[in-house]
Design a protein around this motif. Structure first.
Motif, mmCIF file in Angstrom:
data_model
loop_
_atom_site.group_PDB
_atom_site.id
_atom_site.type_symbol
_atom_site.label_atom_id
_atom_site.label_comp_id
_atom_site.label_asym_id
_atom_site.label_seq_id
_atom_site.Cartn_x
_atom_site.Cartn_y
_atom_site.Cartn_z
ATOM 1 N N ASP A 33 0.819 -1.218 0.000
ATOM 2 C CA ASP A 33 0.000 0.000 0.000
ATOM 3 C C ASP A 33 0.854 1.270 0.000
ATOM 4 N N ARG A 34 2.161 1.103 0.098
ATOM 5 C CA ARG A 34 3.138 2.205 0.110
ATOM 6 C C ARG A 34 2.990 3.132 1.317
ATOM 7 N N GLN A 35 2.059 2.845 2.192
ATOM 8 C CA GLN A 35 1.870 3.672 3.377
ATOM 9 C C GLN A 35 2.770 3.207 4.517
ATOM 10 N N SER A 36 2.950 1.916 4.614
ATOM 11 C CA SER A 36 3.712 1.350 5.723
ATOM 12 C C SER A 36 5.122 1.008 5.277
ATOM 13 N N GLU A 37 6.054 1.217 6.183
ATOM 14 C CA GLU A 37 7.443 0.883 5.924
ATOM 15 C C GLU A 37 7.896 -0.099 6.995
ATOM 16 N N ALA A 38 8.781 -0.999 6.629
ATOM 17 C CA ALA A 38 9.292 -1.977 7.597
ATOM 18 C C ALA A 38 10.800 -2.066 7.490
ATOM 19 N N VAL A 39 11.419 -2.391 8.613
ATOM 20 C CA VAL A 39 12.853 -2.646 8.663
ATOM 21 C C VAL A 39 13.034 -4.067 9.168
ATOM 22 N N ALA A 112 -7.686 -5.101 11.096
ATOM 23 C CA ALA A 112 -7.137 -4.200 10.078
ATOM 24 C C ALA A 112 -6.673 -5.020 8.874
ATOM 25 N N PRO A 113 -6.478 -4.352 7.736
ATOM 26 C CA PRO A 113 -5.997 -5.084 6.555
ATOM 27 C C PRO A 113 -4.621 -5.696 6.809
ATOM 28 N N SER A 114 -4.361 -6.788 6.114
ATOM 29 C CA SER A 114 -3.046 -7.425 6.213
ATOM 30 C C SER A 114 -1.971 -6.479 5.693
ATOM 31 N N LEU A 115 -0.774 -6.653 6.225
ATOM 32 C CA LEU A 115 0.383 -5.897 5.743
ATOM 33 C C LEU A 115 1.306 -6.871 5.025
ATOM 34 N N LEU A 116 1.756 -6.502 3.844
ATOM 35 C CA LEU A 116 2.626 -7.358 3.062
ATOM 36 C C LEU A 116 3.896 -6.583 2.723
ATOM 37 N N PHE A 117 5.042 -7.139 3.121
ATOM 38 C CA PHE A 117 6.330 -6.506 2.851
ATOM 39 C C PHE A 117 7.185 -7.457 2.029
ATOM 40 N N ASN A 118 7.793 -6.940 0.970
ATOM 41 C CA ASN A 118 8.715 -7.701 0.136
ATOM 42 C C ASN A 118 10.116 -7.139 0.327
ATOM 43 N N PHE A 119 10.982 -7.928 0.917
ATOM 44 C CA PHE A 119 12.366 -7.510 1.156
ATOM 45 C C PHE A 119 13.265 -8.105 0.079
ATOM 46 N N ASP A 120 14.124 -7.284 -0.492
ATOM 47 C CA ASP A 120 15.147 -7.738 -1.439
ATOM 48 C C ASP A 120 16.345 -8.159 -0.587
ATOM 49 N N THR A 121 16.472 -9.449 -0.337
ATOM 50 C CA THR A 121 17.466 -9.935 0.627
ATOM 51 C C THR A 121 18.816 -10.284 -0.003
ATOM 52 N N ALA A 122 19.036 -9.917 -1.262
ATOM 53 C CA ALA A 122 20.333 -10.200 -1.894
ATOM 54 C C ALA A 122 21.454 -9.679 -1.002
ATOM 55 N N GLY A 123 22.477 -10.482 -0.797
ATOM 56 C CA GLY A 123 23.595 -10.080 0.052
ATOM 57 C C GLY A 123 23.413 -10.439 1.518
ATOM 58 N N ALA A 124 22.316 -11.099 1.848
ATOM 59 C CA ALA A 124 22.055 -11.431 3.267
ATOM 60 C C ALA A 124 23.137 -12.327 3.851
ATOM 61 N N ASN A 125 23.725 -13.199 3.032
ATOM 62 C CA ASN A 125 24.739 -14.107 3.566
ATOM 63 C C ASN A 125 25.928 -13.344 4.144
ATOM 64 N N GLY A 126 26.328 -12.259 3.488
ATOM 65 C CA GLY A 126 27.416 -11.435 4.020
ATOM 66 C C GLY A 126 27.053 -10.820 5.358
ATOM 67 N N VAL A 127 25.792 -10.437 5.506
ATOM 68 C CA VAL A 127 25.336 -9.856 6.759
ATOM 69 C C VAL A 127 25.283 -10.924 7.850
ATOM 70 N N VAL A 128 24.734 -12.095 7.511
ATOM 71 C CA VAL A 128 24.671 -13.216 8.465
ATOM 72 C C VAL A 128 26.082 -13.541 8.963
ATOM 73 N N ASN A 129 27.044 -13.569 8.033
ATOM 74 C CA ASN A 129 28.427 -13.893 8.428
ATOM 75 C C ASN A 129 29.087 -12.793 9.234
ATOM 76 N N ALA A 130 28.667 -11.542 9.029
ATOM 77 C CA ALA A 130 29.278 -10.407 9.734
ATOM 78 C C ALA A 130 28.764 -10.272 11.158
ATOM 79 N N ILE A 131 27.619 -10.871 11.451
ATOM 80 C CA ILE A 131 27.006 -10.710 12.755
ATOM 81 C C ILE A 131 27.309 -11.940 13.598
ATOM 82 N N ARG A 132 28.109 -11.731 14.611
ATOM 83 C CA ARG A 132 28.543 -12.834 15.478
ATOM 84 C C ARG A 132 27.791 -12.780 16.800
ATOM 85 N N CYS A 133 27.281 -13.915 17.215
ATOM 86 C CA CYS A 133 26.566 -13.989 18.484
ATOM 87 C C CYS A 133 27.416 -14.713 19.523
#
Length: 133
Positions: A33-39, A112-133
């Motif tokens: 709907d372009r109204q809502s933003e998600a992170v 309320a209406p459902s919220l649908l978010f499409n994330f472009d996750t390209a490059g996620a593997n680099g982020v997963v590897n950079a974040i150490r728990c």
């Protein structure tokens, strides 16, 4: 161009009250709907990597969360509401989106209406590897 261009990684916080001291990865998307933003956030919680979603919309009336990785079948995820605008997603695990191109999250809400978010996750593997728990 970097394949990680959409992802941002925050350095560790020096705040002694912080619940984690590792880096966090962030990815932004707009709802259909372009109204809502998600992170979408990859962070450390409960001893491992976890996905958190923060939105500009109140999520307290969410009754179900569904997700789809690339063109795989849609699945349901457990979730925990942390505050009116943030939830932790139990599935998928961050490693499951490591080599994915897209993550679609749908928040089914009670009054309320459902919220649908499409994330472009390209490059996620680099982020997963950079974040150490």
């Amino acid at each position: 161009p970097s394949t990680h261009a959409a992802w941002k990684i925050d350095p560790p916080k020096d705040d002694p009250a912080a619940t984690h001291d590792s880096k966090r990865g962030f990815l932004t998307a707009k709802a259909g709907d372009r109204q809502s933003e998600a992170v979408l956030e990859i962070t450390c919680a409960r001893g491992g990597q976890q996905l958190f979603v923060s939105t500009s919309t109140d999520l307290r009336d969410t009754i179900e969360v569904r997700y789809r990785i690339d063109d795989r079948p849609q699945k349901q995820s457990g979730f925990d509401i942390y505050d009116p605008n943030s939830v932790s997603i139990r599935n998928p695990l961050p490693a499951e989106i490591g080599f994915a191109k897209r993550l679609r999250l749908e928040f089914i809400r009670n009054e309320a209406p459902s919220l649908l978010f499409n994330f472009d996750t390209a490059g996620a593997n680099g982020v997963v590897n950079a974040i150490r728990c």
